[in-house]
Scaffold this active site. Structure first.
Site, PDB file in Angstrom:
ATOM      1  N   HIS A   1       0.828  -1.208   0.000  1.00  0.00           N
ATOM      2  CA  HIS A   1       0.000   0.000   0.000  1.00  0.00           C
ATOM      3  C   HIS A   1       0.861   1.256   0.000  1.00  0.00           C
ATOM      4  O   HIS A   1       0.576   2.224  -0.721  1.00  0.00           O
ATOM      5  CB  HIS A   1      -0.934  -0.020   1.213  1.00  0.00           C
ATOM      6  CG  HIS A   1      -1.746   1.220   1.366  1.00  0.00           C
ATOM      7  ND1 HIS A   1      -1.513   2.149   2.350  1.00  0.00           N
ATOM      8  CD2 HIS A   1      -2.780   1.705   0.631  1.00  0.00           C
ATOM      9  CE1 HIS A   1      -2.375   3.138   2.226  1.00  0.00           C
ATOM     10  NE2 HIS A   1      -3.162   2.896   1.204  1.00  0.00           N
TER      11      HIS A   1
ATOM     12  N   GLU B   1       2.139   1.786  -3.421  1.00  0.00           N
ATOM     13  CA  GLU B   1       1.097   2.348  -4.288  1.00  0.00           C
ATOM     14  C   GLU B   1       1.064   3.873  -4.178  1.00  0.00           C
ATOM     15  O   GLU B   1       0.895   4.580  -5.176  1.00  0.00           O
ATOM     16  CB  GLU B   1      -0.257   1.755  -3.897  1.00  0.00           C
ATOM     17  CG  GLU B   1      -1.444   2.363  -4.621  1.00  0.00           C
ATOM     18  CD  GLU B   1      -2.633   2.559  -3.716  1.00  0.00           C
ATOM     19  OE1 GLU B   1      -3.208   3.673  -3.728  1.00  0.00           O
ATOM     20  OE2 GLU B   1      -2.986   1.615  -2.984  1.00  0.00           O
TER      21      GLU B   1
END
Length: 418
Positions: A47, A50
């Site tokens: 995450h 990202e």
């Protein structure tokens, strides 16, 4: 046929779904790497990565990335899930080369500057804090972790404050280059797109030099259990779940229809019995979350601290009734809802690109629409009762946050299905 697939010599898969008459194109890169591909120490790195790829490359600053895509009226976004990460854009068809170039650039040439890492780490820590402060959000993380304890598939997608705070720049590089290789990536587009031209653009944009594909994960091992957190809230946020099925399981479509019938809409059994007849909740629904090798079937309810004492026996009773059989009318209604949802999603280029990429990551090939509709149509009453019985053979997962004095014990809940 509107769908075409080409595998490049590097192993990268390129797929398109042409929509005649569209003026736009949705495109992106879907990578078969997510929370399941993290170690415990690196929980949250997928995450954080990202976020970080949007913070600048060798050719573009973070501002350049935002300005270039918005200068053509486009949209650029990303998400991380437990099994994959996606980076996607929607633009006018003539701007597809620009959008593709930006996505290829951020996935191969991000700089991960230390000052940007510290700023974005702070943003993610705020996101984690916000999730913790939102009980009907964090209860789902507790639910996943309780169902799959001490496993990557059970860890939170956002990570924990402790692990995210410790992530280093070198770890981001290692994760990117170790998991974002061509064999683990699908570049897909839907809308006004010409396949051969798009393949040429992808081949020129994605070199993947020095990248590897590591999609190995430990099998998902559902165990179930109980986790409760007493908080001074107005409501109890309750999740009750059971061992579901994976995408590749023969019962996948039957389980989805069962979830729709049980708690998928205002005509569902849960909504009618619990909200309409008894007024015990404002929000209640069921869901089935699948992985490649497993899944979890659950129901969520938000109810009062005293009302939960009546709620639990009712929902357990409704679950047990599913094994006794369902009516043909219910099956047809659930089938119509699932079928309509699928067909309506086909009107959006973003959904079609997403579906195409996910099918290739899961099944290794696109699934023709007729094939999916045939599988939905093949589910009958006996299938629904059978998969309901299959669910209730597993140990329940119970998670709750709120005023819990009147919530039945885990042993008492389990005994209702025993």
């Amino acid at each position: 046929m509107s769908v075409q697939v080409t595998r490049l010599p590097s192993g990268l898969t390129v797929a398109t779904d042409s929509m005649p008459g569209a003026a736009t194109v949705s495109l992106g890169a879907w990578v078969g790497a997510g929370t399941r591909h993290e170690t415990a120490e690196l929980n949250g790195i997928a995450h954080l990565l990202e976020h970080m790829v949007f913070k600048g490359t060798a050719r573009r600053s973070a501002q350049d990335i935002a300005v270039e895509i918005e200068a053509v009226g486009g949209h650029l976004n990303a998400y991380t899930s437990r099994e994959n990460t996606a980076f996607y854009a929607k633009v006018l068809s003539e701007d597809a080369p620009l959008a593709l170039d930006i996505i290829a650039d951020i996935l191969q040439h991000s700089t991960f500057l230390e000052e940007e890492l510290e700023r974005e780490r702070a943003v993610v820590l705020q996101e984690i804090g916000q999730a913790y402060d939102t009980p009907d959000d964090i209860v789902f993380d507790h639910f996943q972790e309780t169902a799959y304890p001490d496993q990557a598939v059970g860890r939170p997608v956002l990570g924990e404050s402790r692990t995210v705070s410790a992530l280093k720049r070198d770890s981001l590089w290692d994760y990117l280059r170790g998991h974002y290789g061509p064999q683990q990536t699908v570049v897909a587009a839907a809308g006004r797109v010409e396949h051969d031209r798009f393949v040429d653009l992808v081949a020129g944009a994605f070199t993947h030099e020095g990248f590897q594909s590591n999609g190995a994960t430990d099998p998902a091992d559902y165990r179930g259990g109980d986790r409760r957190e007493e908080r001074d809230l107005e409501q109890v946020h309750l999740l009750l779940g059971f061992d579901g099925v994976g995408y590749l399981d023969d019962d996948y479509y039957a389980m989805n229809l069962l979830s729709m019938l049980f708690g998928g809409g205002m005509s569902s059994r849960l909504f009618q019995e619990v909200r309409e007849k008894r007024g015990l909740v404002y929000s209640i629904y069921s869901f089935h979350s699948a992985f490649v090798d497993g899944g979890i079937f659950g129901l969520y309810a938000g109810t009062g601290g005293r009302e939960v004492a009546e709620l639990v026996p009712v929902v357990c009773g409704e679950l047990a009734k599913l094994t006794e059989g369902v009516s043909q009318e219910e099956v047809e209604r659930a089938r119509a809802q699932v079928r309509a949802s699928l067909l309506m999603s086909r009107e959006r280029s973003s959904s079609r690109a997403e579906q195409l990429a996910q099918q290739i990551l899961i099944y290794g090939r696109p699934q023709p629409l007729d094939e999916v509709l045939e599988k939905i149509a093949a589910v009958g009453r006996d299938d629904m009762a059978r998969v309901a019985g299959r669910l209730l053979t597993s140990r329940p997962t119970v998670t709750a946050i709120g005023p819990l004095a009147h919530l039945e014990s885990a042993e008492g809940i389990a005994a209702r299905f025993g």
